[in-house]
Write a protein that holds these residues in place. Structure first.
Motif, PDB file in Angstrom:
ATOM      1  N   GLU A  76       0.822  -1.218   0.000  1.00  0.00           N
ATOM      2  CA  GLU A  76       0.000   0.000   0.000  1.00  0.00           C
ATOM      3  C   GLU A  76       0.853   1.265   0.000  1.00  0.00           C
ATOM      4  O   GLU A  76       0.362   2.342  -0.293  1.00  0.00           O
ATOM      5  CB  GLU A  76      -0.933   0.012   1.214  1.00  0.00           C
ATOM      6  N   GLY A  77       2.116   1.134   0.337  1.00  0.00           N
ATOM      7  CA  GLY A  77       3.011   2.291   0.386  1.00  0.00           C
ATOM      8  C   GLY A  77       3.779   2.446  -0.913  1.00  0.00           C
ATOM      9  O   GLY A  77       3.308   2.110  -1.997  1.00  0.00           O
ATOM     10  N   THR A  78       4.993   2.933  -0.799  1.00  0.00           N
ATOM     11  CA  THR A  78       5.865   3.138  -1.948  1.00  0.00           C
ATOM     12  C   THR A  78       6.971   2.093  -1.926  1.00  0.00           C
ATOM     13  O   THR A  78       7.223   1.472  -0.878  1.00  0.00           O
ATOM     14  CB  THR A  78       6.504   4.540  -1.915  1.00  0.00           C
ATOM     15  N   PRO A  79       7.668   1.883  -3.042  1.00  0.00           N
ATOM     16  CA  PRO A  79       8.797   0.942  -3.013  1.00  0.00           C
ATOM     17  C   PRO A  79       9.833   1.297  -1.945  1.00  0.00           C
ATOM     18  O   PRO A  79      10.421   0.405  -1.332  1.00  0.00           O
ATOM     19  CB  PRO A  79       9.382   1.062  -4.421  1.00  0.00           C
ATOM     20  N   ALA A  80      10.019   2.553  -1.685  1.00  0.00           N
ATOM     21  CA  ALA A  80      11.015   2.976  -0.693  1.00  0.00           C
ATOM     22  C   ALA A  80      10.613   2.602   0.727  1.00  0.00           C
ATOM     23  O   ALA A  80      11.475   2.479   1.604  1.00  0.00           O
ATOM     24  CB  ALA A  80      11.238   4.484  -0.787  1.00  0.00           C
ATOM     25  N   THR A  81       9.320   2.408   0.968  1.00  0.00           N
ATOM     26  CA  THR A  81       8.860   2.082   2.315  1.00  0.00           C
ATOM     27  C   THR A  81       8.421   0.621   2.461  1.00  0.00           C
ATOM     28  O   THR A  81       7.924   0.232   3.512  1.00  0.00           O
ATOM     29  CB  THR A  81       7.693   2.998   2.730  1.00  0.00           C
ATOM     30  N   HIS A  82       8.588  -0.178   1.410  1.00  0.00           N
ATOM     31  CA  HIS A  82       8.173  -1.582   1.485  1.00  0.00           C
ATOM     32  C   HIS A  82       9.122  -2.345   2.406  1.00  0.00           C
ATOM     33  O   HIS A  82      10.340  -2.180   2.333  1.00  0.00           O
ATOM     34  CB  HIS A  82       8.147  -2.222   0.101  1.00  0.00           C
ATOM     35  N   PRO A  83       8.574  -3.193   3.287  1.00  0.00           N
ATOM     36  CA  PRO A  83       9.418  -3.913   4.243  1.00  0.00           C
ATOM     37  C   PRO A  83      10.446  -4.842   3.587  1.00  0.00           C
ATOM     38  O   PRO A  83      11.458  -5.172   4.215  1.00  0.00           O
ATOM     39  CB  PRO A  83       8.424  -4.688   5.105  1.00  0.00           C
ATOM     40  N   ALA A  84      10.216  -5.256   2.351  1.00  0.00           N
ATOM     41  CA  ALA A  84      11.173  -6.145   1.685  1.00  0.00           C
ATOM     42  C   ALA A  84      12.531  -5.473   1.479  1.00  0.00           C
ATOM     43  O   ALA A  84      13.534  -6.160   1.244  1.00  0.00           O
ATOM     44  CB  ALA A  84      10.612  -6.612   0.342  1.00  0.00           C
ATOM     45  N   ARG A  85      12.599  -4.162   1.572  1.00  0.00           N
ATOM     46  CA  ARG A  85      13.883  -3.456   1.464  1.00  0.00           C
ATOM     47  C   ARG A  85      14.783  -3.744   2.666  1.00  0.00           C
ATOM     48  O   ARG A  85      15.978  -3.526   2.618  1.00  0.00           O
ATOM     49  CB  ARG A  85      13.649  -1.950   1.350  1.00  0.00           C
TER      50      ARG A  85
END
Length: 140
Positions: A76-85
């Protein structure tokens, strides 16, 4: 026109609970095999769609579903805030470290071919209950 999930199930297609990785088709996740949740891991990127499948125990399945819920919330967020990072959600990172070894095929895992089909009545690509596609397994 596509088929509904019920029509696909009558043809032997089964539920896909979780998709972890997709490259030219599903690579890693959890789907039913004969009605029982199993990990699936694709062998390579060939057109053969050959997978190793092995059962998922109840504890692991519960942990995977928790990981899936966090993944979906991150979508639901952005790629920069995705937990997979990594480093964004401590529980996600903890679950990933715990589950990674379980996602590797054990000795004796079954080899099968997977046939994937989208169900026209499943409108949300990824949801808590799974995906908008189903799979039919055949001996590899």
């Amino acid at each position: 026109m596509g088929e509904t999930s019920e029509e696909l199930r009558r043809k032997g297609f089964e539920h896909v609970h979780i998709e972890h990785t997709r490259i030219d088709g599903p690579m890693l996740g959890i789907a039913d095999v004969d009605g029982v949740p199993h990990y699936f891991r694709r062998h390579d990127l060939s057109d053969e769609y050959v997978y190793s499948v092995w059962p998922v125990d109840d504890e692991t399945f519960a942990l995977e579903r928790e990981h899936w819920r966090i993944t979906l919330a991150g979508n639901e967020g952005t790629p920069a805030t995705h937990p997979a990072r990594g480093g964004i959600d401590a529980r996600y990172d903890e679950l990933t470290a715990l589950l990674e070894p379980r996602r590797m095929p054990p000795e004796g895992a079954r080899l099968v071919k997977g046939e994937w089909s989208w169900a026209e009545d499943l409108e949300v690509r990824y949801h808590l209950g799974g995906t908008d596609y189903l799979v039919r397994w055949s001996e590899g």
